[in-house]
Motif scaffolding. Sequence first.
Motif, mmCIF file in Angstrom:
data_model
loop_
_atom_site.group_PDB
_atom_site.id
_atom_site.type_symbol
_atom_site.label_atom_id
_atom_site.label_comp_id
_atom_site.label_asym_id
_atom_site.label_seq_id
_atom_site.Cartn_x
_atom_site.Cartn_y
_atom_site.Cartn_z
ATOM 1 N N ALA A 1 0.833 -1.205 0.000
ATOM 2 C CA ALA A 1 0.000 0.000 0.000
ATOM 3 C C ALA A 1 0.865 1.251 0.000
ATOM 4 O O ALA A 1 0.593 2.210 -0.730
ATOM 5 C CB ALA A 1 -0.932 -0.006 1.203
ATOM 6 N N ASP B 1 -0.729 4.577 -1.187
ATOM 7 C CA ASP B 1 -2.072 4.422 -0.626
ATOM 8 C C ASP B 1 -1.983 4.099 0.867
ATOM 9 O O ASP B 1 -0.898 4.079 1.447
ATOM 10 C CB ASP B 1 -2.827 3.324 -1.380
ATOM 11 C CG ASP B 1 -4.284 3.684 -1.612
ATOM 12 O OD1 ASP B 1 -4.853 4.419 -0.781
ATOM 13 O OD2 ASP B 1 -4.857 3.221 -2.615
ATOM 14 N N ILE C 1 -2.579 10.449 1.549
ATOM 15 C CA ILE C 1 -1.972 9.461 0.661
ATOM 16 C C ILE C 1 -1.127 10.184 -0.385
ATOM 17 O O ILE C 1 -1.347 11.361 -0.668
ATOM 18 C CB ILE C 1 -3.036 8.580 -0.026
ATOM 19 C CG1 ILE C 1 -4.014 9.434 -0.839
ATOM 20 C CG2 ILE C 1 -3.787 7.734 0.994
ATOM 21 C CD1 ILE C 1 -5.029 8.628 -1.642
ATOM 22 N N GLN D 1 -1.043 10.264 -3.519
ATOM 23 C CA GLN D 1 -1.681 10.230 -4.822
ATOM 24 C C GLN D 1 -2.412 11.547 -5.046
ATOM 25 O O GLN D 1 -2.878 12.191 -4.093
ATOM 26 C CB GLN D 1 -2.699 9.076 -4.920
ATOM 27 C CG GLN D 1 -2.094 7.692 -4.828
ATOM 28 C CD GLN D 1 -3.142 6.602 -5.007
ATOM 29 O OE1 GLN D 1 -4.259 6.873 -5.462
ATOM 30 N NE2 GLN D 1 -2.787 5.374 -4.665
#
Length: 366
Positions: free
Chosen positions: A200, A205, A306, A308
């Motif tokens: 992850a 993530d 996160i 992203q």
Amino acid sequence: MPNTFGHLFRITTWGESHGGGVGVVVDGCPPLLPLDEAVVQIDLDRRRPGQSKIVTPRKESDTCRILSGVAEGKTLGTPISIWVPNEDQRPEAYKEMETLYRPSHADYTYQAKYGIRAVQGGGRSSARETIGRVAGGVVANQLLKQAAPGLEIVAYVSQVHDLAADTDPATVRFDEIEGNIVRWPSIAGAEKVIEKIEAARAAGDSLGGIVTCVVRNVPVGLGEPVFDKLEAELAKAMMSLPASKGFEVGSGFAGTLLKGSEHNDTFYKEGDRIRTRTNRSGGIQGGITNGEDLFFRVAFKPVATIAQAQETVSVTGEEAILKARGRHDPCVLPRAVPMVEAMARLVLADHVLRHRAITPAPEWSA
């Protein structure tokens, strides 16, 4: 802001993530309990960042100082103040957050409520606030050791994402939990969970999961029968932790699938004790402990920050894209374990004192 928790045994936490430090004031602690900085430091080290490869790399020693309430290694019965300085601050990592709201964080709600917010690190919404809880929980544990000898509180990670431990809480041992970096109940199964957390992180993530807590050798009679039921107090304590999203005690939601004839814990006599043959009540009946193991579960959401790109809006309401920077846990569960234990200690210490306050002296019933 209400920053105080408890009734007779109370803590007040203070400080922001990127301020001069964080800490706690403990009030209502009886005198003559053994306490020093080394005892507090043990649990702060279990909570601190940078302790393993699967948590945030922020480098904080979280070294505590007891400022008041203790002399010659004993509590004085006066307020105990414990301070932990912030050392590894990087405010530049939060530059974008000055104008953009982070998805699922408290940025927007704090701004809407107070008209101002601590941009760096999230201020009071940061998990660094829990340092005060953990330190206060150590003080509570010193009380419990004397007031309820034999009482044992053990929390552990029982689920990460879709990986769940098939473990009976009654058999979980502290040394096994602390024997692996994810605080999984069996060392043998921990590696697969670690791999999932690392995957992850590599994907930018995060993952959520469940912490289970069991309290053994619980005195009978703790808790109040109406608004301050012990499970209600525990629920408030656990749901006040950062990232917590669910709480259940005993059979919890799974109990809805049983009939009353299947769910009831029948009584029997064992020596001079009243026992139950099953423990779907989780050690609490009518809001009061019955002497069986107390066990509950706390669900934690995936960490909101996160690595992203995410859609958001600016403080002026314009659509924007945010790619968060900074140092964050890909999974909060391993560090949440001592936090859950601390909050359980605080609730139980408070109710031990409350129970003593209403317990009649022997001559009253003569």
